[in-house]
Design an enzyme around this catalytic site. Structure first.
Site, mmCIF file in Angstrom:
data_model
loop_
_atom_site.group_PDB
_atom_site.id
_atom_site.type_symbol
_atom_site.label_atom_id
_atom_site.label_comp_id
_atom_site.label_asym_id
_atom_site.label_seq_id
_atom_site.Cartn_x
_atom_site.Cartn_y
_atom_site.Cartn_z
ATOM 1 N N ASN A 195 33.475 11.207 -38.950
ATOM 2 C CA ASN A 195 32.759 9.944 -38.786
ATOM 3 C C ASN A 195 33.804 8.903 -38.405
ATOM 4 O OD1 ASN A 195 31.333 7.596 -39.052
ATOM 5 N ND2 ASN A 195 30.534 8.027 -41.096
ATOM 6 N N LYS B 156 36.456 9.002 -41.315
ATOM 7 C CA LYS B 156 36.122 9.727 -42.545
ATOM 8 C C LYS B 156 35.893 11.172 -42.153
ATOM 9 C CE LYS B 156 33.584 5.901 -44.495
ATOM 10 N NZ LYS B 156 32.252 5.371 -44.437
ATOM 11 N N ARG C 240 29.516 12.316 -36.144
ATOM 12 C CA ARG C 240 28.461 11.317 -36.263
ATOM 13 C C ARG C 240 28.587 10.402 -35.049
ATOM 14 N NH1 ARG C 240 28.442 5.781 -39.445
ATOM 15 N NH2 ARG C 240 26.250 5.261 -39.137
ATOM 16 N N HIS D 117 20.815 4.918 -39.224
ATOM 17 C CA HIS D 117 20.788 5.681 -40.493
ATOM 18 C C HIS D 117 19.830 6.863 -40.406
ATOM 19 C CE1 HIS D 117 21.807 1.745 -42.906
ATOM 20 N NE2 HIS D 117 22.916 2.420 -42.627
ATOM 21 N N HIS E 102 16.891 3.028 -47.568
ATOM 22 C CA HIS E 102 18.328 3.350 -47.570
ATOM 23 C C HIS E 102 19.057 2.032 -47.827
ATOM 24 C CE1 HIS E 102 22.051 5.410 -45.947
ATOM 25 N NE2 HIS E 102 22.388 4.125 -45.921
ATOM 26 N N ASN F 20 25.642 -0.669 -48.090
ATOM 27 C CA ASN F 20 26.143 -1.956 -47.611
ATOM 28 C C ASN F 20 25.335 -2.341 -46.367
ATOM 29 O OD1 ASN F 20 27.827 -4.144 -47.946
ATOM 30 N ND2 ASN F 20 29.286 -3.351 -46.438
ATOM 31 N N GLY F 21 25.094 -1.365 -45.491
ATOM 32 C CA GLY F 21 24.046 -1.509 -44.475
ATOM 33 C C GLY F 21 22.748 -1.028 -45.115
ATOM 34 N N ARG G 52 24.984 -8.460 -43.495
ATOM 35 C CA ARG G 52 24.107 -8.779 -42.354
ATOM 36 C C ARG G 52 22.853 -9.491 -42.826
ATOM 37 N NH1 ARG G 52 24.383 -2.871 -40.742
ATOM 38 N NH2 ARG G 52 26.385 -2.651 -39.691
ATOM 39 N N GLY H 272 24.115 3.613 -51.788
ATOM 40 C CA GLY H 272 24.849 3.001 -52.905
ATOM 41 C C GLY H 272 24.010 2.159 -53.852
ATOM 42 N N GLU I 53 20.623 4.241 -55.047
ATOM 43 C CA GLU I 53 20.865 5.323 -56.016
ATOM 44 C C GLU I 53 21.344 4.807 -57.354
ATOM 45 O OE1 GLU I 53 23.567 8.163 -54.176
ATOM 46 O OE2 GLU I 53 22.414 8.002 -52.328
ATOM 47 N N ASN I 54 21.985 3.629 -57.334
ATOM 48 C CA ASN I 54 22.668 3.187 -58.556
ATOM 49 C C ASN I 54 22.107 1.952 -59.235
ATOM 50 O OD1 ASN I 54 24.969 5.094 -58.648
ATOM 51 N ND2 ASN I 54 25.370 4.217 -56.628
ATOM 52 N N GLU J 111 24.743 12.289 -45.809
ATOM 53 C CA GLU J 111 24.757 12.321 -44.343
ATOM 54 C C GLU J 111 25.715 13.387 -43.815
ATOM 55 O OE1 GLU J 111 25.055 7.949 -44.747
ATOM 56 O OE2 GLU J 111 24.158 7.916 -42.760
HETATM 57 P P1 AMP Z 1 27.037 2.620 -49.395
HETATM 58 O O1 AMP Z 1 27.129 1.812 -48.130
HETATM 59 O O2 AMP Z 1 25.849 3.520 -49.438
HETATM 60 O O3 AMP Z 1 28.314 3.310 -49.769
HETATM 61 O O4 AMP Z 1 26.769 1.558 -50.573
HETATM 62 C C1 AMP Z 1 27.758 0.640 -50.975
HETATM 63 C C2 AMP Z 1 27.140 -0.404 -51.879
HETATM 64 O O5 AMP Z 1 26.478 0.233 -52.986
HETATM 65 C C3 AMP Z 1 28.150 -1.331 -52.537
HETATM 66 O O6 AMP Z 1 28.435 -2.426 -51.707
HETATM 67 C C4 AMP Z 1 27.416 -1.794 -53.794
HETATM 68 O O7 AMP Z 1 26.640 -2.942 -53.514
HETATM 69 C C5 AMP Z 1 26.450 -0.662 -54.098
HETATM 70 N N1 AMP Z 1 26.800 0.098 -55.295
HETATM 71 C C6 AMP Z 1 27.667 1.124 -55.407
HETATM 72 N N2 AMP Z 1 27.721 1.564 -56.685
HETATM 73 C C7 AMP Z 1 26.861 0.799 -57.393
HETATM 74 C C8 AMP Z 1 26.465 0.744 -58.769
HETATM 75 N N3 AMP Z 1 26.959 1.590 -59.687
HETATM 76 N N4 AMP Z 1 25.549 -0.181 -59.118
HETATM 77 C C9 AMP Z 1 25.020 -1.026 -58.201
HETATM 78 N N5 AMP Z 1 25.372 -1.042 -56.908
HETATM 79 C C10 AMP Z 1 26.268 -0.136 -56.497
#
Ligand code: AMP
Length: 416
Positions: free
Chosen positions: A21, A28, A106, A195, A223, A226-227, A256, A345, A348-349, A399
């Site tokens: 990627n 990555k 990717r 995505h 999804h 960050n995006g 964004r 991110g 899921e969290n 992904e």
């Molecule tokens: P990604 O682009 O899918 O890697 O998501 C990154 C984003 O996920 C980060 O900028 C955080 O805002 C969010 N994130 C990651 N871990 C957590 C967590 N444990 N709790 C809440 N938000 C999280």
């Protein structure tokens, strides 16, 4: 599906796929063993072209998965990939390994032409280059990654897996902007969506979680990384998604803006005297959560809210309000919804984001069980109460695995 390769007197099954990627200043990579879909190594090269480039490589095949780090200038993508290849070679998994079956790339923008992954040849590469005007920030880096990998292993199949491919099933009335048709067509202006690899993987996994086939279910995928993007998937086919010509449209994201009145851009130009490039940076890098409250990490935003920070609270409310609008809109688009699925991110969290996005949608058959929502797990899971008409689920996205699966399937077909 294995591709046997004769090596001396023994036969080595070529089951490994390297997934690349390539971003503008980062690469990555993940090496996967497709016989059991396990990861053999993961790595990241960042700040390419700077004095302080950093490579982090984590071998996962052995029992001691200790990361190795290199800091120091890595001039370009070629040097980055060579450095990654050296790290893989140190684990006995170099690019010359007979077990390596293919490299999966990717590629962000595949336009209308690429509805499926393709084995890369000169003609495919030319077409990806032709798409640079509609993806100036992404496709050039992907092309450099492909060319570099080709130079290192010219004999190996290289496959492009496109972020846009899953969305090419969108009906014309969803994909077209309501602007002058000739102008739009002359400049290939339409809604492509991004995505797609994640939306495809997560919608399929959600069907599996419901014990149904993808053809049997209608799913809204959120999804939220960050995006961030939403999609409406009817019977396994994407019928609507929130990103458009570029990843700027749709949900509020880390940096964004997502949807805004396009006249804001004229206003910024005419009244605020900003240049096109400055507006581009404002909307892509200085907006969204970071623009609203100075932080784009949802963990930090929640921490600030807990301390009574009003700007963080407003940013959270704006983020969730937009999500709710899309859940409502996509429910109307789909007619019947079987599941709303959170991934990436934030999805899921962040239990608070999931709870707030679903709150008040009982009339839509949507509800979240507080205990299920609070429980942490890396597995796909339901967070709606038993009686809920519509399932709410968390499905971790993957992904890289999806790119590897698609790459391996394609070269398997090519060999058979
Ligand atoms: P990604 O682009 O899918 O890697 O998501 C990154 C984003 O996920 C980060 O900028 C955080 O805002 C969010 N994130 C990651 N871990 C957590 C967590 N444990 N709790 C809440 N938000 C999280």
């Amino acid at each position: 599906m294995t591709t046997p390769i004769a090596e001396g007197s023994s036969t080595v099954a070529a089951n490994h796929v390297l997934v690349l990627n390539s971003g503008s200043s980062s690469v990555k990579y993940q090496l996967l063993d497709m016989s059991d879909r396990s990861r053999l190594a993961v790595g990241l090269v960042e700040r390419i072209g700077e004095e302080t480039s950093r490579l982090v490589h984590t071998p996962l095949a052995g029992s001691d998965a200790e990361s190795r780090e290199r800091i120091g200038p890595i001039a370009d993508h070629e040097a980055a990939l060579k450095a990654a290849a050296e790290e893989l070679a140190a684990d006995g998994l170099g690019l010359d390994s007979p077990a390596l079956a293919a490299i999966g790339h990717r590629v962000v923008h595949g336009g209308l032409r690429f509805t499926e992954p393709v084995v890369i040849d000169d003609e495919v590469l030319k077409e990806i280059e032709r798409l640079v005007p509609v993806a100036p920030l992404h496709n050039p880096a992907n092309i450099v990654g492909i060319r570099t990998a080709q130079a290192l292993r010219p004999d190996l199949p290289q496959v492009a897996v496109f972020d846009t491919a899953f969305h090419t099933t969108m009906p014309e009335y969803a994909a077209r902007y309501a602007i002058d048709v000739e102008t739009a067509d002359a400049h290939r202006i339409r809604r492509y969506g991004f995505h797609g690899t994640s939306h495809a993987y997560v919608s399929r996994k959600a069907a599996e979680l419901l014990g149904r086939t993808p053809e049997e279910v209608n799913v809204i995928v959120l999804h939220l990384g960050n995006g961030a993007s939403a999609s409406a998937v009817a019977g396994g086919r994407c019928v609507e998604t929130s990103m458009g010509l570029t990843p700027l449209e749709g949900l509020v994201m880390g940096t964004r803006s997502g949807d805004i009145d396009p006249a804001v851009t004229f206003h910024l130009k005419r009244v605020a005297g900003m240049s096109t490039d400055e507006i581009d940076v404002l909307l892509n890098k200085k907006s969204g959560l970071v623009g609203l409250c100075g932080d784009n990490d949802m963990r930090e935003i929640r921490r600030r809210i807990d301390e009574g920070d009003e700007r963080a609270a407003l940013a959270f409310d704006i983020y969730v309000h937009r999500l709710k609008k899309y859940i409502g809109a996509y429910s109307a688009v789909l007619g019947r919804v079987d599941a709303v699925v959170f991934t990436a991110g934030v999805g899921e969290n962040s239990a608070p984001v999931r709870e707030a996005a679903i709150a008040g949608l009982e009339e839509f058959g949507l509800a979240v069980d507080a205990d299920l929502n609070a429980a942490r797990s890396g597995a796909p899971r339901l967070i709606s109460p038993d009686h809920a008409r519509v399932a709410v689920a968390v499905v971790p996205t993957d992904e890289e695995l999806e790119i590897a699966v698609q790459t391996f399937a394609l070269i398997g077909q090519a060999h058979n």
